[in-house]
Design an enzyme around this catalytic site. Structure first.
Site, mmCIF file in Angstrom:
data_model
loop_
_atom_site.group_PDB
_atom_site.id
_atom_site.type_symbol
_atom_site.label_atom_id
_atom_site.label_comp_id
_atom_site.label_asym_id
_atom_site.label_seq_id
_atom_site.Cartn_x
_atom_site.Cartn_y
_atom_site.Cartn_z
ATOM 1 N N GLY A 193 -33.733 25.566 -33.750
ATOM 2 C CA GLY A 193 -33.124 25.395 -32.435
ATOM 3 C C GLY A 193 -34.110 25.661 -31.325
ATOM 4 N N GLY A 198 -30.236 31.672 -29.651
ATOM 5 C CA GLY A 198 -29.563 32.762 -30.367
ATOM 6 C C GLY A 198 -29.873 32.832 -31.842
ATOM 7 N N HIS A 415 -34.829 12.740 3.682
ATOM 8 C CA HIS A 415 -35.161 12.459 2.284
ATOM 9 C C HIS A 415 -34.007 12.886 1.373
ATOM 10 C CE1 HIS A 415 -38.088 12.015 -1.105
ATOM 11 N NE2 HIS A 415 -37.257 12.879 -1.673
ATOM 12 N N GLU A 416 -33.526 14.120 1.544
ATOM 13 C CA GLU A 416 -32.426 14.610 0.698
ATOM 14 C C GLU A 416 -31.126 13.890 1.025
ATOM 15 O OE1 GLU A 416 -33.191 16.354 -1.769
ATOM 16 O OE2 GLU A 416 -35.208 16.843 -1.116
ATOM 17 N N HIS A 419 -31.108 10.685 -1.000
ATOM 18 C CA HIS A 419 -30.670 10.932 -2.383
ATOM 19 C C HIS A 419 -29.147 11.090 -2.444
ATOM 20 C CE1 HIS A 419 -34.623 11.203 -4.052
ATOM 21 N NE2 HIS A 419 -34.954 12.352 -3.461
#
Length: 608
Positions: A193, A198, A415-416, A419
């Site tokens: 994993g 875990g 810019h953001e 998006h």
């Protein structure tokens, strides 16, 4: 240093102190009067000298009615006739004579010191776990059954792996239930994993549930600079395990010692291969290991030697995956019990907002939230603290000291906003969770999208929507400021990677068809792709570049159309970003609804 060694050192110290004290006392009690040679001769002529002790040129003795004296005679001067004439008692001693205890010390002290140093060195070599003269001894940490407190109830989010391992526990508790039917105890279990899922916790839980001794060691603890040490430690490890049988042996990061043989290019890893050979023999050789189960963990099963992976050695390969949304919720409920949290904390929302988090990541998030709350002086950890901890792990810590010019803040905001707008207007895109222009880590701003649930594969439409969203930031800057900046560099890298993978890896190009192009070449010891073989012609390479260009150009056109038709929405999102710096999904939905209400009468189809 042991108690016995301390007692020996104390006794030697006391004896030396007594000898020094006796010597000083004798010197004080025999205070001698210093005489010149002329004075000594005058006293001798007067008959005042009672006795003389001659030690080379040194003279000492007693005077009549006075204390002792001390003097020195010239070399070669013969005093004996004069002393005999005066009736003086004469005693002659060798030159440099010392008291008996000084002579004894001079003879035996070096030997005693050598014995003491040797004894101390030997004890220090063999104290605790160092055992410097026992290189072949195993460094395994042995935990007896009464010390292991971890149980399966402490492990959440990996229910399938727990169910697979429950059979091992039942086997250890009641082996006759299985052996009566002819079955045998599995010899080895390989836990595979990603880091933090875990695997080590699962191994401890097996030992805790089965109530058997647990020997744990890391793969790197076997190999040292001395040849043959690794193989000796493997033998000693299994010898200890057999004495404690039934027992569990856990080797963490087994790829450190179990890598594919023959990849050392000329025997450069011969010591590691000897260690692996010994491990193979111990797991399935001529001598059986009854009652000893080996559990190993790795996140690189692809580099392990095939002889190690075959049945009879590692009989079971159990995948420990990253948890899904239900598993993340279970893990969070385990860790959240260790802190003081507010009743309004919604664990389900936290689980949905942390896709891709492993168990260790979730534990770290809970701990970060507790630290943030403590730093703010709160009495309980709130949902706000968890959100801040999640953002810190996802994007890095806030860079509050960074002063950004207003012009660059506007570039970042648009810019953001680009998006965000494209993500909201593209049906196949993941929902926008948060958009921020607060600098975090290496980014000046971020638009965070979170899926409604766990996704395990992507469709072509999903990938095209993702490319559109990535291009939205660059397009918004270009349209508002009529210029380009370097802020879209990481977006363009991801766009190119996705488009190339669609063509070369996933066969999503209609022109090139369902084929893969290029073969990976992975080096065993690096364990990652370092080059890619070109297995196609130059003509095909041009076709690949053309298809990648077509995909990106088409997505660019779609995103630009969306932003052009909704330019007023873009400006509204950017304006609120500049004012509030962070907008969540509710704020974004509110802005879109307000803009939709205003624009519906004037421009039908916009925001539709």
């Amino acid at each position: 240093m042991t108690k016995f060694s301390k007692n020996i050192a104390l006794v030697l110290l006391v004896v030396l102190s007594l000898l020094v004290f006796v010597n000083l006392t004798e010197q004080v009690s025999h205070t001698k009067k210093a005489l010149t040679f002329s004075e000594f001769l005058d006293r001798l002529d007067k008959g005042e000298v009672e006795s003389v002790v001659i030690e080379g040129q040194a003279l000492s003795g007693k005077l009549k009615g006075e204390a002792t004296f001390q003097a020195y005679a010239p070399q070669g001067y013969d005093l004996v006739p004069n002393l005999r004439a005066k009736g003086v008692q004469i005693e002659v001693k060798p030159d440099g004579h010392s008291p008996w205890y000084i002579t004894l010390l001079g003879s035996w002290l070096p030997i005693l010191l050598l014995i003491g140093v040797w004894y101390f060195f030997m004890r220090q070599m063999q104290v605790g776990g160092s055992k410097a003269l026992s290189f072949g001894k195993s460094k395994a940490n042995v935990m007896m059954e009464n010390r292991i407190k971890v149980r399966f109830k402490d492990v959440a989010g990996i229910e399938e792996a727990k169910a697979d391992l429950q059979e091992i526990v039942d086997f250890l508790k009641d082996p006759k239930r299985f052996t009566t039917l002819g079955g045998r105890l599995p010899k080895g279990i390989l836990l595979v994993g990603a880091p933090g899922t875990g695997k080590t916790l699962l191994a401890k839980a097996i030992a805790g549930e089965a109530n058997v001794p647990f020997l744990s060691i890391s793969g790197s603890d076997f190999v040292e600079m001395f040849v043959g040490v690794g193989a000796a430690r493997v033998r000693d490890l299994f010898t200890q395990a057999k004495k404690l049988a039934p027992s569990l042996v856990f080797i963490d990061e087994i790829d450190a010692v179990g890598r594919h043989r023959g990849a050392g290019l000329g025997g450069g890893h011969d010591e590691r291969e000897q260690t692996l050979n010994q491990l193979l023999v111990e797991m399935d050789g001529f001598e059986p290991n009854e009652g000893v189960i080996l559990i190993a963990a790795t996140n690189r099963p692809d580099v392990l030697d095939p002889a190690l992976l075959r049945p009879g050695r590692f009989d079971r390969h159990i995948v420990v995956p990253k948890p899904d949304i239900k598993g993340r919720e279970g893990i969070l409920r385990v860790h959240i019990q260790r802190i003081v949290y507010d009743t309004e904390v919604d664990v389900g929302v936290l689980a949905r907002g942390t896709p891709g988090f492993a168990g260790a990541d979730l534990e770290n998030m809970v701990n970060e939230a507790a630290l943030i709350a403590a730093r703010k002086g709160k009495l309980k950890v709130t949902m706000e603290d968890f959100e801040e901890a999640k953002d810190k792990i996802y994007m890095g810590a806030e860079r509050k000291s960074l002063v950004i010019p207003e012009k660059e803040r506007k570039h970042t905001a648009y810019h953001e906003a680009g998006h965000t707008l494209v993500a909201k207007l593209t049906p196949a895109s993941d929902p926008v969770h948060k958009v921020s222009i607060i600098p975090r880590g290496m980014a000046l701003g971020i638009t965070q999208q979170l899926p409604e649930g766990d996704t395990f594969s992507k469709t072509k439409e999903d990938l095209l929507s993702h490319i559109c969203v990535l291009l939205g930031g660059r397009i918004a800057e270009e349209m508002i400021f009529q210029t380009l900046s370097t802020g879209a560099s990481s977006d363009l890298e991801r766009v190119t990677d996705v488009a190339r993978s669609m063509v070369c890896k996933w066969g999503m190009s209609e022109r090139l068809g369902p084929l893969t192009y290029g073969e990976k070449e992975e080096e065993v010891f690096l364990g990652r792709e370092i080059t890619r073989h070109i297995t196609y012609s130059e003509l095909t390479a041009r076709e690949i570049d053309r298809e990648i260009r077509l995909i990106v150009d088409d997505c660019y056109s779609r995103a630009k159309t969306l932003i052009t038709d909704n330019l007023h929405v873009l400006k509204r999102i950017a304006s609120e970003l500049l004012e509030k710096e962070t907008l969540d999904s509710k704020d974004i939905d509110r802005i879109l609804e307000e803009c939709r209400a205003i624009a519906s009468d004037r421009t039908p189809g916009v925001l539709g």
